[in-house]
Design an enzyme around this catalytic site. Structure first.
Site, PDB file in Angstrom:
ATOM      1  N   PRO A  61      -4.687  18.813  33.758  1.00  0.00           N
ATOM      2  CA  PRO A  61      -4.366  19.804  32.735  1.00  0.00           C
ATOM      3  C   PRO A  61      -5.590  20.436  32.079  1.00  0.00           C
ATOM      4  CG  PRO A  61      -3.876  17.596  31.937  1.00  0.00           C
ATOM      5  CD  PRO A  61      -4.206  17.475  33.391  1.00  0.00           C
ATOM      6  N   ASN A  62      -5.436  21.708  31.780  1.00  0.00           N
ATOM      7  CA  ASN A  62      -6.396  22.542  31.070  1.00  0.00           C
ATOM      8  C   ASN A  62      -7.608  22.935  31.903  1.00  0.00           C
ATOM      9  OD1 ASN A  62      -4.908  22.626  28.576  1.00  0.00           O
ATOM     10  ND2 ASN A  62      -5.508  20.485  28.323  1.00  0.00           N
ATOM     11  N   ARG A  66     -12.667  27.342  27.907  1.00  0.00           N
ATOM     12  CA  ARG A  66     -12.370  26.288  26.936  1.00  0.00           C
ATOM     13  C   ARG A  66     -13.603  25.414  26.721  1.00  0.00           C
ATOM     14  NH1 ARG A  66     -10.375  21.035  28.480  1.00  0.00           N
ATOM     15  NH2 ARG A  66      -9.774  19.900  26.624  1.00  0.00           N
ATOM     16  N   TYR A  96     -18.006  21.931  28.741  1.00  0.00           N
ATOM     17  CA  TYR A  96     -17.644  22.078  30.147  1.00  0.00           C
ATOM     18  C   TYR A  96     -18.398  23.180  30.886  1.00  0.00           C
ATOM     19  CZ  TYR A  96     -13.835  19.121  28.569  1.00  0.00           C
ATOM     20  OH  TYR A  96     -13.109  18.099  28.028  1.00  0.00           O
ATOM     21  N   ASN A 136      -9.959  15.081  39.493  1.00  0.00           N
ATOM     22  CA  ASN A 136     -10.353  15.194  38.094  1.00  0.00           C
ATOM     23  C   ASN A 136      -9.034  15.235  37.326  1.00  0.00           C
ATOM     24  OD1 ASN A 136     -11.087  15.868  35.513  1.00  0.00           O
ATOM     25  ND2 ASN A 136     -12.542  17.456  36.109  1.00  0.00           N
ATOM     26  N   ALA A 182      -7.095  15.069  31.034  1.00  0.00           N
ATOM     27  CA  ALA A 182      -6.490  14.220  29.996  1.00  0.00           C
ATOM     28  C   ALA A 182      -5.561  13.150  30.566  1.00  0.00           C
ATOM     29  CB  ALA A 182      -5.747  15.078  28.983  1.00  0.00           C
ATOM     30  N   HIS A 195      -6.535   9.229  30.849  1.00  0.00           N
ATOM     31  CA  HIS A 195      -6.407   8.236  29.785  1.00  0.00           C
ATOM     32  C   HIS A 195      -4.962   7.848  29.487  1.00  0.00           C
ATOM     33  CE1 HIS A 195     -10.342   9.993  29.436  1.00  0.00           C
ATOM     34  NE2 HIS A 195      -9.787  11.136  29.098  1.00  0.00           N
ATOM     35  N   ASP A 221      -0.108   4.853  39.753  1.00  0.00           N
ATOM     36  CA  ASP A 221       0.855   4.315  40.713  1.00  0.00           C
ATOM     37  C   ASP A 221       0.903   5.156  41.991  1.00  0.00           C
ATOM     38  OD1 ASP A 221       1.485   2.220  39.021  1.00  0.00           O
ATOM     39  OD2 ASP A 221       3.401   3.076  38.365  1.00  0.00           O
ATOM     40  N   GLU A 281     -13.053   9.744  41.616  1.00  0.00           N
ATOM     41  CA  GLU A 281     -12.707  10.312  40.304  1.00  0.00           C
ATOM     42  C   GLU A 281     -13.896  11.121  39.790  1.00  0.00           C
ATOM     43  OE1 GLU A 281     -11.483   8.584  35.877  1.00  0.00           O
ATOM     44  OE2 GLU A 281     -11.611   7.216  37.581  1.00  0.00           O
ATOM     45  N   HIS A 284     -15.396  13.642  36.583  1.00  0.00           N
ATOM     46  CA  HIS A 284     -15.312  14.206  35.226  1.00  0.00           C
ATOM     47  C   HIS A 284     -16.526  15.092  35.010  1.00  0.00           C
ATOM     48  CE1 HIS A 284     -11.929  11.731  34.223  1.00  0.00           C
ATOM     49  NE2 HIS A 284     -12.568  10.714  34.787  1.00  0.00           N
ATOM     50  N   ILE A 285     -16.296  16.285  34.505  1.00  0.00           N
ATOM     51  CA  ILE A 285     -17.373  17.243  34.293  1.00  0.00           C
ATOM     52  C   ILE A 285     -18.328  16.753  33.203  1.00  0.00           C
ATOM     53  CG2 ILE A 285     -17.880  19.601  33.532  1.00  0.00           C
ATOM     54  CD1 ILE A 285     -15.119  20.348  34.868  1.00  0.00           C
ATOM     55  N   SER A 286     -17.773  16.264  32.109  1.00  0.00           N
ATOM     56  CA  SER A 286     -18.604  15.751  31.014  1.00  0.00           C
ATOM     57  C   SER A 286     -18.802  14.249  31.192  1.00  0.00           C
ATOM     58  CB  SER A 286     -17.936  16.030  29.667  1.00  0.00           C
ATOM     59  OG  SER A 286     -16.770  15.243  29.515  1.00  0.00           O
ATOM     60  N   ARG A 336     -18.387  10.536  24.662  1.00  0.00           N
ATOM     61  CA  ARG A 336     -17.404  11.273  23.879  1.00  0.00           C
ATOM     62  C   ARG A 336     -16.506  10.312  23.110  1.00  0.00           C
ATOM     63  NH1 ARG A 336     -14.835  15.848  27.318  1.00  0.00           N
ATOM     64  NH2 ARG A 336     -14.193  16.472  25.237  1.00  0.00           N
ATOM     65  N   ARG A 388     -11.540   8.367  25.386  1.00  0.00           N
ATOM     66  CA  ARG A 388     -11.921   8.884  26.711  1.00  0.00           C
ATOM     67  C   ARG A 388     -12.648   7.834  27.551  1.00  0.00           C
ATOM     68  NH1 ARG A 388     -10.885  14.380  26.640  1.00  0.00           N
ATOM     69  NH2 ARG A 388     -11.025  15.343  24.587  1.00  0.00           N
TER      70      ARG A 388
END
Length: 144
Positions: free
Chosen positions: A10-11, A18, A23, A74, A77, A80, A87, A98, A100-102, A107, A111
């Site tokens: 998402p996002n 954003r 990001y 990625n 949200a 978490h 599953d 996996e 993650h950009i940041s 943070r 997170r």
């Protein structure tokens, strides 16, 4: 050629708009373009996908069971919160990476926990959108 599913949560459709201070200014379309170029250099085919809906991501993971040799994800949200994505990933036999950009560990405390990490062979965080390319390089080594 091996197929890698590159899944985005998402996002991430708002990447480049954003919170650019976190990001960056690169868009998801830019990420997809760079992933496709890197995949071609590595002899991979990719299926690039983004959704703001947990079920749609789960459906793509189920599809990957039959069509892909690796998953780069990625989960944003959902990292978490989603036992359901964990599953689904547990039904996939190939490597899961996996991204993650940041650097999520610099943070907010919430997170720092990832359900997806319980399944992932590796986690790449904090290298900006280059993390996707690093994940594809590793996926190529793992499935090659």
């Amino acid at each position: 050629m091996p197929t890698v599913y590159v899944l985005n949560g998402p996002n991430l459709n708002l990447l480049g708009q954003r919170q650019p201070e976190i990001y960056g200014s690169t868009t998801l379309a830019d990420v997809e373009r760079d992933c496709r170029a890197t995949a071609a250099e590595l002899g991979l085919t990719i299926d690039f996908f983004q959704s703001n809906h947990e079920g749609a991501i789960i459906d793509k993971i189920h599809e990957a069971r039959l069509r892909a040799q690796a998953i780069v994800i990625n989960p944003a949200a959902f990292t978490h919160t989603s036992v359901a994505i964990l599953d689904a990933l547990n039904t996939f036999d190939g490597p899961v990476l996996e991204v993650h950009i940041s650097n999520v560990h610099k943070r907010e405390g919430f997170r720092h926990h990832s359900y997806v990490s319980l399944r992932a062979e590796g986690v790449i965080a904090g290298f900006g959108v280059n993390g996707y390319l690093l994940a594809l390089q590793q996926a190529a080594k793992m499935v090659g």
